[in-house]
Design a protein around this motif. Structure first.
Motif, PDB file in Angstrom:
ATOM      1  N   GLN A 175       3.254  39.232  25.920  1.00 50.25           N
ATOM      2  CA  GLN A 175       4.686  39.381  25.690  1.00 50.25           C
ATOM      3  C   GLN A 175       5.482  38.303  26.416  1.00 50.25           C
ATOM      4  O   GLN A 175       6.471  37.783  25.874  1.00 50.25           O
ATOM      5  CB  GLN A 175       5.119  40.764  26.172  1.00 50.25           C
ATOM      6  N   HIS A 176       5.019  37.936  27.606  1.00 48.84           N
ATOM      7  CA  HIS A 176       5.781  37.022  28.456  1.00 48.84           C
ATOM      8  C   HIS A 176       5.547  35.555  28.122  1.00 48.84           C
ATOM      9  O   HIS A 176       6.497  34.768  28.020  1.00 48.84           O
ATOM     10  CB  HIS A 176       5.398  37.288  29.921  1.00 48.84           C
ATOM     11  N   ALA A 177       4.278  35.170  27.952  1.00 45.05           N
ATOM     12  CA  ALA A 177       3.965  33.746  27.792  1.00 45.05           C
ATOM     13  C   ALA A 177       2.949  33.459  26.708  1.00 45.05           C
ATOM     14  O   ALA A 177       2.672  32.293  26.414  1.00 45.05           O
ATOM     15  CB  ALA A 177       3.463  33.185  29.131  1.00 45.05           C
ATOM     16  N   GLY A 178       2.374  34.492  26.141  1.00 45.68           N
ATOM     17  CA  GLY A 178       1.326  34.291  25.148  1.00 45.68           C
ATOM     18  C   GLY A 178      -0.047  34.171  25.798  1.00 45.68           C
ATOM     19  O   GLY A 178      -0.159  33.896  26.996  1.00 45.68           O
ATOM     20  N   LEU A 179      -1.094  34.389  25.000  1.00 45.21           N
ATOM     21  CA  LEU A 179      -2.467  34.309  25.495  1.00 45.21           C
ATOM     22  C   LEU A 179      -3.109  33.018  25.001  1.00 45.21           C
ATOM     23  O   LEU A 179      -3.237  32.809  23.789  1.00 45.21           O
ATOM     24  CB  LEU A 179      -3.287  35.508  25.009  1.00 45.21           C
TER      25      LEU A 179
END
Length: 322
Positions: free
Chosen positions: A288-292
């Motif tokens: 949600q925050h930075a992607g995987l």
């Protein structure tokens, strides 16, 4: 000579739960403070050892002590909140009674606060780690041959630093009462308090590092910090909740990068200690925050399959400790 009434009142909240082996030394260290204007509140969280008997002996000998009990076992966050709300000090120290304060701690930290402006809410300092028997283990800060601190110990607006790394020894902190009032005290839904307090308080207040050795922190098997990542550890679930709060508080790229590092770290360690549910939660927040990226997509798959790689963490630490 400065009259006591003209000095700010400092409340030392002494939290006890089964500290019978250590509480006499702890209370002696508070009573030995050179700072004259203290309020000393002992809050026992329904100890099952001989702690209460020792506390009562001290209260008979030292009538300036205030003894409170939670009534039923509440845990650190609730016990502390009950105590600080009963206190009156302008400054507050959260003191576990398995630790030790050095005689000048309160005086040095109050003096530091008096040199700072109102934007500062917390003063922290250096500590010595000791074992069950009070023997030296190590110091919190690293110093060069001249005695200068060379490890990370920033002052000022340190919100992004607190998101990304651990560098404060919690029992060295003195807090302004106003900070706790603004926050509503510790979050009682959590199993521990320090990371949450740091994140929420540092969003609004500056921190100051006092370059002084003020505290002895005891390391022993039953302390809360020693339970981290062990089977059944409840602290990881609390860390998830704090990271969720942090996600709503970050405001700029530097802070977002720091939170990304934190989420990656927590996801790795949760997975490598077999805490698959919490690892999934950290990875979800990271997505949600930075992607995987590729590495953490792989970690997500391994975690989903509950591939047991705990031996890697054990091997890593065994190599480090050689």
């Amino acid at each position: 000579m400065v009259e006591t009434a003209s000095l700010p009142l400092v409340s030392v909240i002494c939290l006890c739960y089964n500290h019978g082996r250590f509480i006499a030394e702890a209370l002696d260290s508070v009573l030995a403070q050179t700072y004259p204007h203290l309020e000393i509140i002992i809050m026992d969280d329904c100890s099952t050892d001989n702690s209460v008997a020792i506390i009562k002996e001290y209260c008979l000998k030292y009538p300036q002590l205030t003894f409170l009990s939670t009534g039923t076992n509440q845990g650190n966050t609730k016990a502390f909140n009950l105590a600080w709300r009963a206190s009156k000090g302008e400054y507050i120290i959260d003191f576990a009674t398995d630790d030790v304060l050095l005689p000048e701690q309160v005086a040095q930290q109050v003096a530091a606060f008096q040199q700072l402006d109102k934007t500062y809410g917390v003063v922290y300092s250096d500590a010595e780690y000791i074992d069950d028997n009070g023997r030296h283990v190590r110091f919190h800060c690293q110093r060069n041959q001249a005695g200068e601190v060379i490890s990370f110990a920033p002052s000022g607006n340190i919100f992004h630093h607190l998101l990304g790394r651990y560098f404060i020894c919690p029992p060295t902190m003195m807090m302004k009462r106003q900070v706790l009032q603004d926050l509503g005290g510790y979050d009682e839904a959590l199993a521990y308090e320090d990371f949450d307090f740091w994140v929420r308080s540092a969003r609004s207040y500056k921190y100051f590092f006092l370059d002084a050795l003020t505290t002895k922190r005891r390391l022993h098997g039953s302390s809360l910090s020693q339970q981290l990542y062990k089977p059944g550890d409840k602290q990881l679930a609390s860390t998830v909740l704090v990271c969720e709060k942090a996600l709503q508080l970050v405001q700029n790229p530097e802070e977002r990068d720091a939170l990304t590092r934190r989420l990656k770290y927590e996801a790795r360690h949760a997975f490598l200690t077999g805490h698959y549910q919490q690892a999934e939660q950290f990875l979800s927040l990271l997505r949600q925050h930075a992607g995987l990226g590729p590495v953490y997509r792989t970690l997500h798959l391994l975690n989903k399959l509950k591939v047991d790689l705990r031996f890697l963490r054990v091997l890593y630490h065994s190599i480090l400790n050689r």
